[in-house]
Design a protein around this motif. Structure first.
Motif, PDB file in Angstrom:
ATOM      1  N   MET A 210       0.831  -1.209   0.000  1.00  0.00           N
ATOM      2  CA  MET A 210       0.000   0.000   0.000  1.00  0.00           C
ATOM      3  C   MET A 210       0.863   1.257   0.000  1.00  0.00           C
ATOM      4  O   MET A 210       1.982   1.233   0.529  1.00  0.00           O
ATOM      5  CB  MET A 210      -0.868   0.039   1.266  1.00  0.00           C
ATOM      6  CG  MET A 210      -1.941  -1.001   1.309  1.00  0.00           C
ATOM      7  SD  MET A 210      -3.124  -0.761  -0.033  1.00  0.00           S
ATOM      8  CE  MET A 210      -3.555  -2.465  -0.335  1.00  0.00           C
ATOM      9  N   PRO A 211       0.345   2.362  -0.538  1.00  0.00           N
ATOM     10  CA  PRO A 211       1.031   3.647  -0.351  1.00  0.00           C
ATOM     11  C   PRO A 211       1.138   3.938   1.148  1.00  0.00           C
ATOM     12  O   PRO A 211       0.234   3.572   1.910  1.00  0.00           O
ATOM     13  CB  PRO A 211       0.094   4.661  -1.016  1.00  0.00           C
ATOM     14  CG  PRO A 211      -0.823   3.874  -1.881  1.00  0.00           C
ATOM     15  CD  PRO A 211      -0.910   2.501  -1.294  1.00  0.00           C
ATOM     16  N   LYS A 212       2.226   4.624   1.550  1.00  0.00           N
ATOM     17  CA  LYS A 212       2.482   4.876   2.988  1.00  0.00           C
ATOM     18  C   LYS A 212       1.323   5.575   3.692  1.00  0.00           C
ATOM     19  O   LYS A 212       0.977   5.248   4.816  1.00  0.00           O
ATOM     20  CB  LYS A 212       3.727   5.772   3.095  1.00  0.00           C
ATOM     21  CG  LYS A 212       4.980   5.029   3.467  1.00  0.00           C
ATOM     22  CD  LYS A 212       5.956   5.993   4.161  1.00  0.00           C
ATOM     23  CE  LYS A 212       7.358   5.445   4.100  1.00  0.00           C
ATOM     24  NZ  LYS A 212       8.169   6.056   3.031  1.00  0.00           N
ATOM     25  N   ASP A 213       0.745   6.569   2.987  1.00  0.00           N
ATOM     26  CA  ASP A 213      -0.288   7.391   3.631  1.00  0.00           C
ATOM     27  C   ASP A 213      -1.698   6.887   3.314  1.00  0.00           C
ATOM     28  O   ASP A 213      -2.645   7.674   3.260  1.00  0.00           O
ATOM     29  CB  ASP A 213      -0.136   8.852   3.176  1.00  0.00           C
ATOM     30  CG  ASP A 213      -0.259   8.960   1.653  1.00  0.00           C
ATOM     31  OD1 ASP A 213      -0.328   7.921   0.968  1.00  0.00           O
ATOM     32  OD2 ASP A 213      -0.307  10.115   1.160  1.00  0.00           O
ATOM     33  N   ILE A 214      -1.840   5.583   3.120  1.00  0.00           N
ATOM     34  CA  ILE A 214      -3.127   5.045   2.646  1.00  0.00           C
ATOM     35  C   ILE A 214      -4.277   5.377   3.606  1.00  0.00           C
ATOM     36  O   ILE A 214      -5.415   5.609   3.166  1.00  0.00           O
ATOM     37  CB  ILE A 214      -3.033   3.508   2.403  1.00  0.00           C
ATOM     38  CG1 ILE A 214      -4.283   2.982   1.680  1.00  0.00           C
ATOM     39  CG2 ILE A 214      -2.807   2.727   3.677  1.00  0.00           C
ATOM     40  CD1 ILE A 214      -4.403   3.400   0.260  1.00  0.00           C
ATOM     41  N   ALA A 215      -3.992   5.448   4.912  1.00  0.00           N
ATOM     42  CA  ALA A 215      -5.073   5.683   5.885  1.00  0.00           C
ATOM     43  C   ALA A 215      -5.768   7.016   5.643  1.00  0.00           C
ATOM     44  O   ALA A 215      -6.954   7.174   5.959  1.00  0.00           O
ATOM     45  CB  ALA A 215      -4.519   5.621   7.306  1.00  0.00           C
ATOM     46  N   SER A 216      -5.051   7.985   5.064  1.00  0.00           N
ATOM     47  CA  SER A 216      -5.664   9.307   4.877  1.00  0.00           C
ATOM     48  C   SER A 216      -6.270   9.454   3.477  1.00  0.00           C
ATOM     49  O   SER A 216      -6.719  10.542   3.109  1.00  0.00           O
ATOM     50  CB  SER A 216      -4.614  10.405   5.096  1.00  0.00           C
ATOM     51  OG  SER A 216      -3.590  10.271   4.130  1.00  0.00           O
ATOM     52  N   ARG A 217      -6.262   8.395   2.699  1.00  0.00           N
ATOM     53  CA  ARG A 217      -6.780   8.482   1.331  1.00  0.00           C
ATOM     54  C   ARG A 217      -8.188   7.900   1.212  1.00  0.00           C
ATOM     55  O   ARG A 217      -8.551   6.991   1.956  1.00  0.00           O
ATOM     56  CB  ARG A 217      -5.861   7.733   0.358  1.00  0.00           C
ATOM     57  CG  ARG A 217      -4.551   8.447   0.171  1.00  0.00           C
ATOM     58  CD  ARG A 217      -3.620   7.771  -0.800  1.00  0.00           C
ATOM     59  NE  ARG A 217      -2.421   8.574  -0.939  1.00  0.00           N
ATOM     60  CZ  ARG A 217      -2.253   9.545  -1.839  1.00  0.00           C
ATOM     61  NH1 ARG A 217      -3.188   9.775  -2.727  1.00  0.00           N
ATOM     62  NH2 ARG A 217      -1.153  10.265  -1.870  1.00  0.00           N
ATOM     63  N   GLU A 218      -8.930   8.436   0.251  1.00  0.00           N
ATOM     64  CA  GLU A 218     -10.188   7.790  -0.121  1.00  0.00           C
ATOM     65  C   GLU A 218      -9.816   6.584  -0.984  1.00  0.00           C
ATOM     66  O   GLU A 218      -9.014   6.715  -1.917  1.00  0.00           O
ATOM     67  CB  GLU A 218     -11.066   8.759  -0.906  1.00  0.00           C
ATOM     68  CG  GLU A 218     -12.397   8.163  -1.242  1.00  0.00           C
ATOM     69  CD  GLU A 218     -13.390   9.213  -1.738  1.00  0.00           C
ATOM     70  OE1 GLU A 218     -14.095   8.911  -2.707  1.00  0.00           O
ATOM     71  OE2 GLU A 218     -13.452  10.316  -1.155  1.00  0.00           O
ATOM     72  N   VAL A 219     -10.364   5.419  -0.653  1.00  0.00           N
ATOM     73  CA  VAL A 219      -9.932   4.176  -1.298  1.00  0.00           C
ATOM     74  C   VAL A 219     -11.038   3.608  -2.179  1.00  0.00           C
ATOM     75  O   VAL A 219     -12.179   3.451  -1.737  1.00  0.00           O
ATOM     76  CB  VAL A 219      -9.537   3.137  -0.222  1.00  0.00           C
ATOM     77  CG1 VAL A 219      -9.306   1.766  -0.854  1.00  0.00           C
ATOM     78  CG2 VAL A 219      -8.282   3.595   0.517  1.00  0.00           C
TER      79      VAL A 219
END
Ligand code: PRP
Ligand code: URA
Length: 211
Positions: A120-129
């Motif tokens: 996953m991208p590092k900042d995945i938690a802050s992204r709309e998925v």
């Protein structure tokens, strides 16, 4: 009959392209191109609520304020393998999206998903998925993928599929009632091997020409 979280994109272009996908005589190259095109069309609906802001632009006539995407962080997450076929269509609509990968296969006997890869991208938690996979059959794979994304801390998750079986939709709604589902069509049922009927066969094999 389904909640407002289920969005069936019943557009003539989607319906027409899905019919060609179903045809067992459609060759691999055309199949892959169509998956990508329908992916693009479904992305149009799945991004309908992206927030807009305004910026000044100077037209040949005058200056004006005009809408522009707020630049909210977005990620597309294909479920390997078959989900890869949809990534290109999403990226053509949202070129700045990052891509995370989840590798799952269905155990052919139990039909339960088995995880074999995750990046996953590092900042995945802050992204709309936006999780993508052409097929929502029992819903086991998609439900597990959504569960993994929640473990990463993601809170804004959507699922985009081409064909869905009613039991797959029910499974997602039961396990993850917060997730919006976008699909091109809802088919009749699953056969005894867990394949969608009438469906289009094995999406991964048809995209990659492995059978
Ligand atoms: C297919 C499909 C989904 C899953 C759907 O993948 O692409 O991931 O099955 O079935 P489910 O809703 O019952 O879980 P498959 O396991 O065939 O792997 P592949 O993409 O590598 O072909
Ligand atoms: N996976 C596929 O590729 N096709 C189906 O019909 C069901 C699961």
């Amino acid at each position: 009959m389904y909640s407002e979280k289920v969005h069936v994109v019943d557009h003539p272009l989607v319906a027409h392209k899905l019919t060609i996908l179903r045809d067992k005589n459609t060759p691999t190259k055309e199949f892959r191109e169509l998956v990508s095109e329908i992916g693009m069309l479904l992305t149009y609906e799945a991004t309908r609520d992206l927030p807009l802001t305004e910026r000044e632009v100077e037209t040949p006539i005058c200056k004006t304020m005009a809408p522009t995407l707020q630049g909210k962080k977005f990620a597309v997450v294909p479920i390997l393998r078959a989900g890869l076929g949809l990534v290109d269509g999403v990226l053509r609509m949202v070129p700045s999206a990052r891509v995370g990968h989840i590798g799952l296969y269905r155990d052919e006997e139990t039909l339960e998903p088995v995880k074999y890869f995750c990046k996953m991208p590092k900042d995945i938690a802050s992204r709309e998925v936006l999780i993508v996979d052409p097929m929502l059959a029992t819903g086991g794979s998609a439900s597990a993928a959504i569960g993994f994304m929640k473990e990463y801390g993601c809170t804004a998750i959507k699922l985009m599929v081409l064909l869905a079986a009613p039991c797959g939709i029910e499974r997602i709604q039961k396990d993850h009632p917060d997730v919006d589902i976008y699909c091109g069509v809802v088919d009749s049922h699953l056969n005894e091997h867990g394949y969608i009927v009438p469906g289009l066969g094995d999406a991964g094999d048809r995209i990659f020409g492995t059978k």
